[in-house]
Design a protein around this motif. Structure first.
Motif, mmCIF file in Angstrom:
data_model
loop_
_atom_site.group_PDB
_atom_site.id
_atom_site.type_symbol
_atom_site.label_atom_id
_atom_site.label_comp_id
_atom_site.label_asym_id
_atom_site.label_seq_id
_atom_site.Cartn_x
_atom_site.Cartn_y
_atom_site.Cartn_z
ATOM 1 N N ARG A 150 -6.613 -4.229 1.893
ATOM 2 C CA ARG A 150 -7.597 -5.046 3.644
ATOM 3 C C ARG A 150 -6.967 -6.323 3.919
ATOM 4 O O ARG A 150 -6.457 -6.902 4.839
ATOM 5 N N LEU A 151 -6.792 -7.317 2.659
ATOM 6 C CA LEU A 151 -5.570 -8.100 2.928
ATOM 7 C C LEU A 151 -4.295 -8.225 3.262
ATOM 8 O O LEU A 151 -3.821 -9.302 4.522
ATOM 9 N N HIS A 152 -3.244 -7.556 3.197
ATOM 10 C CA HIS A 152 -2.174 -6.702 4.050
ATOM 11 C C HIS A 152 -3.024 -6.249 5.615
ATOM 12 O O HIS A 152 -1.957 -6.937 6.989
ATOM 13 N N ASP A 153 -3.629 -5.948 6.027
ATOM 14 C CA ASP A 153 -3.980 -5.392 7.332
ATOM 15 C C ASP A 153 -4.528 -6.572 8.488
ATOM 16 O O ASP A 153 -4.414 -6.472 9.245
ATOM 17 N N GLU A 154 -5.341 -7.030 7.314
ATOM 18 C CA GLU A 154 -5.837 -8.038 7.617
ATOM 19 C C GLU A 154 -5.682 -9.334 8.155
ATOM 20 O O GLU A 154 -5.803 -9.984 9.263
ATOM 21 N N HIS A 155 -3.912 -9.773 7.137
ATOM 22 C CA HIS A 155 -3.996 -11.391 7.324
ATOM 23 C C HIS A 155 -1.926 -10.813 7.131
ATOM 24 O O HIS A 155 -1.468 -12.090 7.552
ATOM 25 N N GLY A 156 -1.776 -9.996 6.892
ATOM 26 C CA GLY A 156 -0.379 -9.609 6.984
ATOM 27 C C GLY A 156 0.332 -10.097 5.629
ATOM 28 O O GLY A 156 1.185 -10.398 4.841
ATOM 29 N N VAL A 157 -1.045 -10.328 4.347
ATOM 30 C CA VAL A 157 -0.267 -11.048 3.115
ATOM 31 C C VAL A 157 -0.208 -9.528 2.391
ATOM 32 O O VAL A 157 -0.785 -9.028 1.977
ATOM 33 N N GLY A 158 1.260 -9.311 1.769
ATOM 34 C CA GLY A 158 0.949 -8.442 0.444
ATOM 35 C C GLY A 158 1.580 -7.135 0.916
ATOM 36 O O GLY A 158 2.156 -7.208 2.452
ATOM 37 N N GLY A 159 1.769 -5.886 0.881
ATOM 38 C CA GLY A 159 2.116 -4.861 1.399
ATOM 39 C C GLY A 159 0.557 -3.710 1.943
ATOM 40 O O GLY A 159 0.010 -3.928 0.529
ATOM 41 N N PRO A 160 0.849 -2.621 2.104
ATOM 42 C CA PRO A 160 0.020 -2.142 2.759
ATOM 43 C C PRO A 160 -0.672 -1.034 1.050
ATOM 44 O O PRO A 160 0.193 -1.029 0.444
ATOM 45 N N VAL A 161 -1.675 -0.058 0.917
ATOM 46 C CA VAL A 161 -1.755 0.331 -0.300
ATOM 47 C C VAL A 161 -3.015 1.519 0.487
ATOM 48 O O VAL A 161 -3.424 1.233 0.951
ATOM 49 N N GLU A 162 -2.510 2.455 -0.328
ATOM 50 C CA GLU A 162 -3.375 3.659 -0.379
ATOM 51 C C GLU A 162 -3.283 4.057 -1.445
ATOM 52 O O GLU A 162 -2.908 4.402 -3.072
ATOM 53 N N TRP A 163 -4.508 4.521 -1.539
ATOM 54 C CA TRP A 163 -5.544 5.553 -2.483
ATOM 55 C C TRP A 163 -6.108 6.649 -2.527
ATOM 56 O O TRP A 163 -6.844 6.968 -1.795
ATOM 57 N N HIS A 164 -5.364 7.847 -3.013
ATOM 58 C CA HIS A 164 -5.954 9.054 -3.067
ATOM 59 C C HIS A 164 -6.393 9.324 -4.450
ATOM 60 O O HIS A 164 -5.939 9.403 -5.658
#
Lengths: 204, 204
Positions: free
Chosen positions: A77-91
């Protein structure tokens, strides 16, 4: 502490820069704690560098990883909303893979595991992520649900600079041979041996 | 996978609930990778439960932990600004302890290490945090900069339910004896052995 000074410089014709960007295959095995925890710690560091992270949990019950999942969803969420870090998927296999309607049902764990691996192989071919955690992946290998030779061939020929970390006990020798980094977590002492229970904030 | 079934139920008069809330002293030692990484992975899980996290890094150079520090500062921000997870403090001896003006200078590492431990002992007495990471803490113990007997006495008599994780090679036997959970990380194979360099997103 690594000093950045390799014990030997290989005669492989690669520059230091090429070697520095070489994709890593890591295996955390052994009967001790910390195999998955250290993999998620590595993912945390990779996330901080802006790497695209994908976690695949090969267990029926995901009870013991809910804390990490929740924390990584916050990081995503930090990535998606604030451009911090990388995107994350969890399966999670236990909950039925998110991309699949047919597999991951209660009936056929072997089919669900094979379906999970097939998707990972597709993503590796597409260079979809930068950093993969294949959590508890040694078990479907051990049980023959996924073909080891195909896994080794796919991992060793994966394109680009995709890092892969595999966790679980009893990692098969050919997987260790193919890996760049192998750490064995050995149990020296465990509180459950003396009757202690799993704890909030510690075990989950 | 732990099944939640202890191998033995101790005759200590405690209820299951009391045992479930017992404070944990964990030690990650050995020559392999993942000691600190697994400790930070545990802290991630504790953060997700809303625990108050404090990290103390007992190393002169913090080069290899900048990724974790940056990620945990983001997690701390998530708590402070959005009420998600727990608060996070991150203290580094290498940069001079944040609470101290006198210690932590370049001149006297032994004094800086002793100052760091004195502050941790004060905080344990005050039950200031829920989850402490004492990263690379075995080295000042080994070098005699901090008195081992006092550390053991302070840790084993700490009040409340404060969890403590200590990392570093060559953990002294009395510390292992005092710990509830000891994991040894053993190096099976490491890419630097074959001339590979530290990598962005992997080592830092």
């Amino acid at each position: 502490m690594p000093q950045g000074r390799p014990l030997a410089v290989p005669d492989d014709g690669l520059t230091t820069r090429a070697r520095r960007n070489a994709p890593l295959l890591a295996v955390h095995t052994g009967a001790g704690k910390g195999k998955s925890t250290a993999a998620f710690g590595m993912a945390l560091r990779a996330w901080n560098q802006g790497f695209d992270i994908a976690v695949f949990q090969f267990v029926k019950s995901a009870k013991w990883k809910v804390g990490e999942e929740a924390a990584f969803r916050q990081l995503g969420r930090l990535h998606d909303e604030h451009g911090v870090g990388g995107p994350v998927e969890w399966h999670k296999m236990g909950a039925g893979w998110s991309w699949s309607r047919k597999a991951g049902t209660d009936d056929d764990h072997a089919a669900a595991a094979a379906d999970g691996w097939a998707e990972i192989a597709r993503r590796l071919a597409q260079e979809r992520h930068d950093f993969y955690v294949l959590d508890e992946f040694t078990y479907p290998l051990k049980w023959g649900w996924i073909d080891l030779d195909e896994v080794i061939a796919t991992l060793t020929s994966r394109p680009g600079t995709q890092h892969v970390v595999i966790t679980g006990r009893d990692a098969p020798q050919p997987l260790l041979d193919a890996a760049d980094l192998v750490t064995e977590m050995t149990k020296v002492k465990h509180p459950m041996d003396v009757g202690r229970k799993g704890q909030k904030g510690i075990e989950w």
